[in-house]
Design a protein around this motif. Sequence first.
Motif, PDB file in Angstrom:
ATOM      1  N   PHE A  64       0.836  -1.207   0.000  1.00 41.94           N
ATOM      2  CA  PHE A  64       0.000   0.000   0.000  1.00 41.94           C
ATOM      3  C   PHE A  64       0.866   1.250   0.000  1.00 41.94           C
ATOM      4  O   PHE A  64       0.512   2.255  -0.618  1.00 41.94           O
ATOM      5  N   SER A  82       1.971   1.743  -3.463  1.00 46.58           N
ATOM      6  CA  SER A  82       0.848   2.227  -4.244  1.00 46.58           C
ATOM      7  C   SER A  82       0.612   3.716  -3.997  1.00 46.58           C
ATOM      8  O   SER A  82       0.355   4.498  -4.921  1.00 46.58           O
ATOM      9  N   THR A  96      -1.956  -1.993  -5.204  1.00 46.97           N
ATOM     10  CA  THR A  96      -3.096  -2.043  -4.292  1.00 46.97           C
ATOM     11  C   THR A  96      -3.792  -3.389  -4.374  1.00 46.97           C
ATOM     12  O   THR A  96      -4.156  -3.971  -3.346  1.00 46.97           O
ATOM     13  N   ILE A 116      -4.373  -5.815  -1.253  1.00 43.39           N
ATOM     14  CA  ILE A 116      -5.684  -6.292  -0.800  1.00 43.39           C
ATOM     15  C   ILE A 116      -5.673  -7.805  -0.671  1.00 43.39           C
ATOM     16  O   ILE A 116      -6.199  -8.366   0.287  1.00 43.39           O
ATOM     17  N   SER A 158      -4.056  -8.607   2.468  1.00 42.79           N
ATOM     18  CA  SER A 158      -4.894  -8.287   3.621  1.00 42.79           C
ATOM     19  C   SER A 158      -5.932  -9.381   3.827  1.00 42.79           C
ATOM     20  O   SER A 158      -6.265  -9.729   4.963  1.00 42.79           O
ATOM     21  N   SER A 198     -10.419  -0.521   7.171  1.00 46.03           N
ATOM     22  CA  SER A 198      -9.519  -0.114   6.092  1.00 46.03           C
ATOM     23  C   SER A 198      -9.617  -1.074   4.916  1.00 46.03           C
ATOM     24  O   SER A 198      -9.446  -0.669   3.759  1.00 46.03           O
ATOM     25  N   TYR A 225     -10.434  -0.031   1.056  1.00 43.79           N
ATOM     26  CA  TYR A 225      -9.688  -0.439  -0.136  1.00 43.79           C
ATOM     27  C   TYR A 225     -10.553  -1.239  -1.107  1.00 43.79           C
ATOM     28  O   TYR A 225     -10.342  -1.182  -2.322  1.00 43.79           O
ATOM     29  N   TYR A 271     -12.052   1.104  -3.290  1.00 41.46           N
ATOM     30  CA  TYR A 271     -11.121   1.532  -4.344  1.00 41.46           C
ATOM     31  C   TYR A 271     -11.297   0.661  -5.590  1.00 41.46           C
ATOM     32  O   TYR A 271     -11.356   1.166  -6.711  1.00 41.46           O
ATOM     33  N   ASN A 278      -6.928   6.843  -3.518  1.00 41.42           N
ATOM     34  CA  ASN A 278      -5.915   5.982  -2.916  1.00 41.42           C
ATOM     35  C   ASN A 278      -5.116   6.721  -1.848  1.00 41.42           C
ATOM     36  O   ASN A 278      -4.797   6.160  -0.800  1.00 41.42           O
ATOM     37  N   ALA A 328      -7.250   6.908   1.128  1.00 39.63           N
ATOM     38  CA  ALA A 328      -7.376   5.592   1.760  1.00 39.63           C
ATOM     39  C   ALA A 328      -6.138   5.294   2.589  1.00 39.63           C
ATOM     40  O   ALA A 328      -6.231   4.793   3.716  1.00 39.63           O
ATOM     41  N   TYR A 329      -4.968   5.625   2.047  1.00 33.64           N
ATOM     42  CA  TYR A 329      -3.739   5.368   2.784  1.00 33.64           C
ATOM     43  C   TYR A 329      -3.679   6.223   4.044  1.00 33.64           C
ATOM     44  O   TYR A 329      -3.313   5.738   5.116  1.00 33.64           O
ATOM     45  N   MET A 388      -5.818   4.637   6.515  1.00 31.24           N
ATOM     46  CA  MET A 388      -5.361   3.337   7.011  1.00 31.24           C
ATOM     47  C   MET A 388      -4.385   3.505   8.175  1.00 31.24           C
ATOM     48  O   MET A 388      -4.421   2.723   9.121  1.00 31.24           O
TER      49      MET A 388
END
Lengths: 207, 71
Positions: free
Chosen positions: A30, A33, A56, A60, A63, A94, A98, A101, A122, A125-126, A129
């Motif tokens: 991430f 990314s 990303t 994911i 994750s 989080s 994503y 996204y 993005n 989102a980061y 996170m």
Amino acid sequence: MPVPSLNIINESIRNLYFHVPMWFTMILLFTGSFIYSIKYLRGGNLRDDIYASQLTNTGIFFSILGMLSGMEWATYTWGAPWSNDPKQLGTAMSMLIYFAYLILRGGLKDDEKRAKISAVYNIFAYALMIPLLWVLPRMVDSLHPGNGGNPGFNQYDLDKYMRMVFYPAVIGWFLIGLWIATLKIRWGLLKFERENDFQIEPEKNNK
Amino acid sequence: MRKVSFASLLLILITAINVQAQTANEPEMARVMRSNGKIYVVVLVLATIFAGIIAYLIRIDRKISKLEKNK
């Protein structure tokens, strides 16, 4: 390698070599990314967008692996796969951010527009996170070790034999994650070139 | 074929007897996963991660083949 004998967790402490590096790898991907999204917004080169999106995607994927392995581990140590632990909740949030996204990218057909909007998203989102995973869970009590205070691996978590396995394991998982990401990036670049008549600029953006 | 099925039947029977003998002793649940210091939890996690990575790589493989086909 010997591991410390602990109640409840017993030998499953060895999951540390697998469950935790999944999240570390996710963070690494991430972060990559995030960097490429910024690069895209600065230069406008679609190559950077492909890098960001595929990093990303792979993040994911890691994750999901981390979440599954964590839930399996929790079933036999905490008694249930999901116990609304603050870190679990933050991670779930989080992950949902994503997932959004992916949906956002899937919903936009125009390359330039998709690249621009998803790059901005993005970055947000980061930025979300980081507090969700690193700050908020540490401010409350949690089932995860090292919460409700400063985690610090050196304090009580990791004895020296486990470190000898854990750090190489992290490096190995990083390399696997980056390798899968580069496979996906190469695929993304190829696909782009097949679908469009023009080639992506090979290096450095046009300023 | 008959031999194989007989062997598997025997195996199932033996494991069934084994499980029964274990349940008689103690009330603890989910015995296999909690035996031997929960080492099988690690096995399960490893199997999950391995299966996940393999599935993901196969997906990438399929995507690449699709690209190769429509040149």
